[in-house]
Design a protein around this motif. Sequence first.
Motif, PDB file in Angstrom:
ATOM      1  N   GLY A  22      44.474 -21.372 -11.073  1.00 52.24           N
ATOM      2  CA  GLY A  22      44.142 -21.771 -12.437  1.00 52.24           C
ATOM      3  C   GLY A  22      44.538 -20.760 -13.492  1.00 52.24           C
ATOM      4  N   THR A  23      45.077 -19.619 -13.054  1.00 51.73           N
ATOM      5  CA  THR A  23      45.452 -18.612 -14.047  1.00 51.73           C
ATOM      6  C   THR A  23      46.946 -18.330 -14.043  1.00 51.73           C
ATOM      7  OG1 THR A  23      45.237 -16.730 -12.532  1.00 51.73           O
ATOM      8  CG2 THR A  23      43.249 -17.431 -13.692  1.00 51.73           C
ATOM      9  N   PHE A  24      47.678 -19.006 -13.149  1.00 48.85           N
ATOM     10  CA  PHE A  24      49.096 -18.697 -12.987  1.00 48.85           C
ATOM     11  C   PHE A  24      49.911 -19.981 -12.848  1.00 48.85           C
ATOM     12  CE2 PHE A  24      52.574 -16.156 -10.894  1.00 48.85           C
ATOM     13  CZ  PHE A  24      52.612 -15.107 -11.797  1.00 48.85           C
ATOM     14  N   GLY A  25      49.292 -21.116 -13.214  1.00 48.32           N
ATOM     15  CA  GLY A  25      49.977 -22.391 -13.101  1.00 48.32           C
ATOM     16  C   GLY A  25      50.474 -22.610 -11.686  1.00 48.32           C
ATOM     17  N   GLU A  29      55.681 -21.110 -14.402  1.00 44.96           N
ATOM     18  CA  GLU A  29      55.410 -20.781 -15.799  1.00 44.96           C
ATOM     19  C   GLU A  29      55.614 -19.298 -16.084  1.00 44.96           C
ATOM     20  OE1 GLU A  29      53.582 -22.563 -13.768  1.00 44.96           O
ATOM     21  OE2 GLU A  29      52.739 -24.336 -14.742  1.00 44.96           O
ATOM     22  N   LYS A  45      47.303 -23.926  -8.960  1.00 43.00           N
ATOM     23  CA  LYS A  45      46.111 -24.492  -9.584  1.00 43.00           C
ATOM     24  C   LYS A  45      45.391 -25.508  -8.688  1.00 43.00           C
ATOM     25  CE  LYS A  45      48.449 -25.991 -13.121  1.00 43.00           C
ATOM     26  NZ  LYS A  45      48.975 -26.626 -14.325  1.00 43.00           N
ATOM     27  N   GLY A  54      40.315 -33.733 -16.436  1.00 43.51           N
ATOM     28  CA  GLY A  54      39.580 -32.535 -16.827  1.00 43.51           C
ATOM     29  C   GLY A  54      38.605 -32.817 -17.953  1.00 43.51           C
ATOM     30  N   ASN A  69      35.538 -20.600 -19.347  1.00 43.91           N
ATOM     31  CA  ASN A  69      36.368 -21.800 -19.385  1.00 43.91           C
ATOM     32  C   ASN A  69      35.624 -22.942 -18.734  1.00 43.91           C
ATOM     33  OD1 ASN A  69      37.734 -23.021 -16.786  1.00 43.91           O
ATOM     34  ND2 ASN A  69      37.456 -20.836 -16.399  1.00 43.91           N
ATOM     35  N   VAL A  71      37.660 -25.957 -17.893  1.00 40.55           N
ATOM     36  CA  VAL A  71      38.827 -26.840 -17.786  1.00 40.55           C
ATOM     37  C   VAL A  71      38.480 -28.101 -16.998  1.00 40.55           C
ATOM     38  CG1 VAL A  71      41.168 -27.045 -16.847  1.00 40.55           C
ATOM     39  CG2 VAL A  71      40.488 -24.968 -18.078  1.00 40.55           C
ATOM     40  N   GLN A  74      41.667 -30.115 -14.196  1.00 38.80           N
ATOM     41  CA  GLN A  74      42.741 -31.017 -14.615  1.00 38.80           C
ATOM     42  C   GLN A  74      43.941 -30.826 -13.691  1.00 38.80           C
ATOM     43  OE1 GLN A  74      43.879 -30.987 -18.792  1.00 38.80           O
ATOM     44  NE2 GLN A  74      45.979 -31.530 -18.284  1.00 38.80           N
ATOM     45  N   THR A 266      42.360 -13.685 -14.804  1.00 37.99           N
ATOM     46  CA  THR A 266      42.394 -13.641 -16.260  1.00 37.99           C
ATOM     47  C   THR A 266      43.402 -12.637 -16.812  1.00 37.99           C
ATOM     48  OG1 THR A 266      40.094 -14.312 -16.184  1.00 37.99           O
ATOM     49  CG2 THR A 266      40.865 -13.452 -18.271  1.00 37.99           C
ATOM     50  N   PHE A 269      46.702 -13.603 -18.345  1.00 44.20           N
ATOM     51  CA  PHE A 269      46.786 -14.120 -19.719  1.00 44.20           C
ATOM     52  C   PHE A 269      47.106 -12.997 -20.710  1.00 44.20           C
ATOM     53  CE2 PHE A 269      43.247 -17.267 -18.332  1.00 44.20           C
ATOM     54  CZ  PHE A 269      44.154 -17.964 -17.564  1.00 44.20           C
TER      55      PHE A 269
ATOM     56  N   ALA B 222      44.388 -19.540 -24.331  1.00 47.09           N
ATOM     57  CA  ALA B 222      44.239 -18.292 -23.587  1.00 47.09           C
ATOM     58  C   ALA B 222      45.629 -17.775 -23.218  1.00 47.09           C
ATOM     59  CB  ALA B 222      43.365 -18.476 -22.364  1.00 47.09           C
ATOM     60  N   CYS B 223      46.340 -18.480 -22.324  1.00 48.38           N
ATOM     61  CA  CYS B 223      47.584 -17.895 -21.803  1.00 48.38           C
ATOM     62  C   CYS B 223      48.793 -18.077 -22.702  1.00 48.38           C
ATOM     63  CB  CYS B 223      47.880 -18.453 -20.407  1.00 48.38           C
ATOM     64  SG  CYS B 223      48.421 -20.170 -20.375  1.00 48.38           S
ATOM     65  N   LEU B 225      51.128 -20.107 -22.077  1.00 52.08           N
ATOM     66  CA  LEU B 225      52.275 -20.415 -21.214  1.00 52.08           C
ATOM     67  C   LEU B 225      52.122 -21.725 -20.447  1.00 52.08           C
ATOM     68  CD1 LEU B 225      52.594 -16.821 -19.673  1.00 52.08           C
ATOM     69  CD2 LEU B 225      54.022 -17.798 -21.477  1.00 52.08           C
ATOM     70  N   GLY B 226      51.039 -22.450 -20.684  1.00 60.14           N
ATOM     71  CA  GLY B 226      50.838 -23.706 -19.964  1.00 60.14           C
ATOM     72  C   GLY B 226      50.187 -23.532 -18.609  1.00 60.14           C
ATOM     73  N   ALA B 227      49.565 -22.392 -18.391  1.00 57.36           N
ATOM     74  CA  ALA B 227      48.973 -22.119 -17.077  1.00 57.36           C
ATOM     75  C   ALA B 227      47.474 -22.395 -17.032  1.00 57.36           C
ATOM     76  CB  ALA B 227      49.238 -20.675 -16.668  1.00 57.36           C
ATOM     77  N   LEU B 229      45.476 -24.298 -19.110  1.00 60.42           N
ATOM     78  CA  LEU B 229      45.047 -25.641 -19.515  1.00 60.42           C
ATOM     79  C   LEU B 229      43.820 -25.633 -20.424  1.00 60.42           C
ATOM     80  CD1 LEU B 229      45.478 -27.551 -16.095  1.00 60.42           C
ATOM     81  CD2 LEU B 229      47.208 -26.997 -17.799  1.00 60.42           C
ATOM     82  N   ASN B 239      45.955 -35.510 -21.517  1.00 59.42           N
ATOM     83  CA  ASN B 239      45.732 -34.175 -22.055  1.00 59.42           C
ATOM     84  C   ASN B 239      47.003 -33.339 -21.924  1.00 59.42           C
ATOM     85  OD1 ASN B 239      43.006 -34.343 -22.831  1.00 59.42           O
ATOM     86  ND2 ASN B 239      42.306 -33.992 -20.730  1.00 59.42           N
TER      87      ASN B 239
END
Lengths: 302, 258
Positions: A22-25, A29, A45, A54, A69, A71, A74, A266, A269, B222-223, B225-227, B229, B239
Amino acid sequence: MANLNVNIAGLSLPNPVMTASGTFGYGIEFSDFVDLSQIGAIIVKGTTLLPREGNDYPRMAETAQGMLNCVGLQNKGVDYFCERIYPELSKYNSRFIVNVSGSSPDDYAECASRIDALDGIPAIELNISCPNVRQGGMAFGVTTEGAASVVREVRKRYHKTLVVKLSPNVTDIADIARAVEGAGADAVSLINTLMGMSIDIEHRRSRLSIGTGGLSGPAVKPVAVRMVWQVARAVKIPVIGLGGIMNAADAIEFFMAGASAIEIGTANFIDPQVTIKVRDGIDKWLDEHGCLSLQEIIGAVR
Amino acid sequence: MNKAVENLVVVENRRLTAHHSLLRLTSSTSLPPMIPGQFVEVLADGSTSTFLRRPISINLFDADNNELWLLVAIVGDGTKAIASKEKGDKLNCIFPLGNGFSIDINPASRVLLVGGGVGVAPLLFLGRRLSEAGVAPSFLLGARTADDILEREMFEQTGKVYITTEDGSAGQRGFVTNHTILADESFDMIYTCGPNPMMKAVASYAYNNKIRCEASLENLMACGLGACLCCVEKTVDGNLCVCKDGPVFDTRKLLWNK
């Protein structure tokens, strides 16, 4: 150059640095910033059997040394992952682990079995600890029976390395860890986010659409280190540590507490290149302290 | 288009108002191509209470001078730290991010660029690019008072400028959607950036008059970069991340008129 290789129940990695789900796609990306093959493993993710939209916006609130978060997992579902994302990942010479979530033990097991069929995915991380969805996630991760029931079902249908991600929102995380070990988990990762809340005092409402969310970032690190230390003493399977790691020194705390590998969340980010910097920093620290291998410091703090 | 993370160097920090700084940044290497509407994730080094980067839209990309301009509104500790950088200081930036405005349009198009507050920032870059492409842009800029109008001269060098202020201290009194230009002239394309209520009113005007409209959103990120969400907006396609799928959206894709 110290030896950074790690082996987590058959899963062999060139170094102990992974990315938290969830933090690195899907990793792609971040491919402009880092060579994905240099990262120990990329945990993509959270994936569920069926697509999930989501939660509503706002899903994020910045807090002191951290963020909340909600989210709410999603994602486009496991079939989309297998058909559309997996072929893309196969182009990278890296190790991808899929984080799997669900709303019933059968859900989890079905989703896991679809991932089992993908040759290029050597492991899954079972998310029984998401605080942001009503059903699924944390509902299973907060009781020993719930956690064990999901792991047992998945174990029947998943034959590679099975990592179970634990929730910190429990009375005794060591009990949960022992329960999932008994049910067949190959390793545990911890901690998922700590449930929290932040209020917009001018509007007298939560800053998050569903009221509460999961806290991550440096604010949670001492809690995470403590829990890794407790769990590492309670189970025989490998422990993967995460929670607020920003740099190599943070990572080394987790190793000394008993983690065999770590995940960075985190911090991605703030610095999209942090994974490689942490890997290099661990290597440098080991060299400077005369350690030939990472193994020498794992569990150093009894 | 490749994204980079780089320490850019401050060429000049120009205080435009008590709450706005214009940072002119440069690099020792050639800056990559950038499109109006794209943004930069800026590290707020030295901020005491914040943690995440701050997304700031590109005010101008001056390829000739290898400069990237950021117009920073000081709203909290993060933006305060960024706006306190002085000449020679470094600013860690991830850029260029997101998708920009559609600039490949018929040069004969009558275009209106509607901005409010610090939302005018990307419209300067957009106006310059449109102008270079042979399109004559008109700007409709809204602010609270005359003192809050940002970069007025720069806009006036780029196209026709219409102003509204809430107190009537400059231009017409009221909000941008109250300006008589909207009734007096017709447009083929509207671009907008500013507070959400303003953009929704502009999108509604465009929708009712069958004018194509693009809006640049600034949901909390937050990011970038699309990571993660976190910054999602509800659209006809579900979404979508404002950072990666936006920040510019055709307003017909948004669920604003529903």
